[in-house]
Design an enzyme around this catalytic site. Sequence first.
Site, PDB file in Angstrom:
ATOM      1  N   HIS A 188      74.655  39.699  45.027  1.00 24.00           N
ATOM      2  CA  HIS A 188      75.015  38.711  43.995  1.00 24.00           C
ATOM      3  C   HIS A 188      74.688  37.279  44.429  1.00 24.00           C
ATOM      4  O   HIS A 188      74.965  36.339  43.708  1.00 24.00           O
ATOM      5  CB  HIS A 188      76.522  38.830  43.722  1.00 24.00           C
ATOM      6  CG  HIS A 188      76.996  38.235  42.429  1.00 24.00           C
ATOM      7  ND1 HIS A 188      76.643  38.742  41.199  1.00 24.00           N
ATOM      8  CD2 HIS A 188      77.805  37.170  42.149  1.00 24.00           C
ATOM      9  CE1 HIS A 188      77.214  38.029  40.234  1.00 24.00           C
ATOM     10  NE2 HIS A 188      77.915  37.058  40.788  1.00 24.00           N
TER      11      HIS A 188
ATOM     12  N   ASP B 234      74.838  44.628  44.079  1.00 22.70           N
ATOM     13  CA  ASP B 234      75.789  43.580  43.689  1.00 22.70           C
ATOM     14  C   ASP B 234      77.196  44.170  43.674  1.00 22.70           C
ATOM     15  O   ASP B 234      77.457  45.129  42.934  1.00 22.70           O
ATOM     16  CB  ASP B 234      75.406  43.060  42.291  1.00 22.70           C
ATOM     17  CG  ASP B 234      76.195  41.838  41.876  1.00 22.70           C
ATOM     18  OD1 ASP B 234      77.403  41.776  42.191  1.00 22.70           O
ATOM     19  OD2 ASP B 234      75.601  40.954  41.249  1.00 22.70           O
TER      20      ASP B 234
ATOM     21  N   SER C 170      75.660  34.918  36.755  1.00 23.06           N
ATOM     22  CA  SER C 170      77.031  35.448  36.745  1.00 23.06           C
ATOM     23  C   SER C 170      77.817  34.808  35.589  1.00 23.06           C
ATOM     24  O   SER C 170      77.422  34.974  34.427  1.00 23.06           O
ATOM     25  CB  SER C 170      77.676  35.208  38.101  1.00 23.06           C
ATOM     26  OG  SER C 170      78.850  35.965  38.238  1.00 23.06           O
TER      27      SER C 170
END
Lengths: 282, 282
Positions: free
Chosen positions: B260, B227, B151
């Site tokens: 995620h 996600d 991320s």
Amino acid sequence: MTLETVSEVKSHGGVQGVYRHASAATTTDMVFSLFLPPQPERGEPVPLLWYLSGLTCTHANVTEKGEFREACARAGIAFIAPDTSPRGPDVPDDPEGLWDFGQGAGFYLDATQQPWATHFNMRRYILDELPALVAQHFPADMTRQSITGHSMGGHGALTLALSSPGRFRSVSAFAPIVAPRQVPWGRKALRHYLGEGDAVWRAHDTVALIEDGARVDELLVDIGEADPFLEKELRPELLEDACADAGIPLTLRRQAGYDHSYYFISTFMADHVGWHAERLNR
Amino acid sequence: MTLETVSEVKSHGGVQGVYRHASAATTTDMVFSLFLPPQPERGEPVPLLWYLSGLTCTHANVTEKGEFREACARAGIAFIAPDTSPRGPDVPDDPEGLWDFGQGAGFYLDATQQPWATHFNMRRYILDELPALVAQHFPADMTRQSITGHSMGGHGALTLALSSPGRFRSVSAFAPIVAPRQVPWGRKALRHYLGEGDAVWRAHDTVALIEDGARVDELLVDIGEADPFLEKELRPELLEDACADAGIPLTLRRQAGYDHSYYFISTFMADHVGWHAERLNR
């Protein structure tokens, strides 16, 4: 029985779930985690490996740190991690305010003494209530179950398997408490939950159960040689002696340099999953 | 430079350490984790894989949930996980009180705007100060480094590799922010840390760096199709376009059903470690 899905997340090809339900055994809500490997998408029920956690833990410790999913996905095994006790503001806790008794420390027995007996019934929760719930809601083959656990949960895995002949195809443990009658953590728990009385205590003590004739086919146990609880609380030599006397094949691996943490457990988790898988898929 | 050992625990044959030191780059204490595989006991320095974490994380998230140790032990690679920002009561934090900026959200750049510039210098911390400390204290082969991240940490891995030619042998990412100039998380961070000005922002934006001529040999990127940040914050299609235009071989794997979380990261961690190991051990 109603099951509330707390979360379901894809991982290692399967689904890692966390679920909540109202428990009759503990008269509280209980939370557990269950990993379902990819295979059930093809419709086959999968064997079930129970993992009983140690003092202070919830389902979350092994779910986050246990590193079991890759091995379970590969072997096609579901992995269930119950909580270690009832919890909540109405549930009594350690009168000394410590972490080794009360909430987080159910010791996988049914308490007979108040104020504990109302809620602390983890034995029938694990052996009866939760399996019924799992059978109802998941594609698990309940004729193929195995069990493992860590520390107090190793005690749980060993005593539940020894006292429920035929229920589990195999049993293993990580750094188990094997003789609660003879160590501080165990004596405190047995005294509070069961009251005084060695005859009653023996039914919840792995070494005593074996001495009194209970049997399993074989045992796999890993112990860290740098475990700070080794000599005072775990005492694997007592299990070695009892298994030798009883003729139970025990594979006791003393792992040099390892402690009591999930850094130890996760290192040998895939070994244990694979060992159970061999026996579950025979 | 002095290094304080917070903890060192044996795991998967190696040692998982956590260390603290006073940082000149951030003018705070900083904590990082480093896993050393078994090989250094035989005296050989090992390659080093950097893992940069995402928003809100410390070193602890990947250390506990990342499932990297088995693969790193097998490949003989050290794994280092820095914190994501300076922290402490004297370090300024998000004026909005949110979790996407300030402490836990350093974005791997050197801030030029006050009050951020005093502490938020994660770029030079990761590229200069921490490598020097590692080289001094651990048997790491600093001529063989690779980098990955998740991320915001994927953004860090990609931008640091693109802007430091030759520094990293390989770079990969899990669900990276690839175009901070074009997404809410990124615009907020760039505006506060760097002030307004697209020319300055482009130096910290993966897609812009590639458009402006920066190159790496190849990229491995995993993205979860479930996600929740995919369309608004991650936008992998912008990376696909930039790599296609630039002729950078990009392996972008869109993983069906994954989100995620570390349940996603841990699923593909061994793939990434193995991919870097091939390139580090060539």
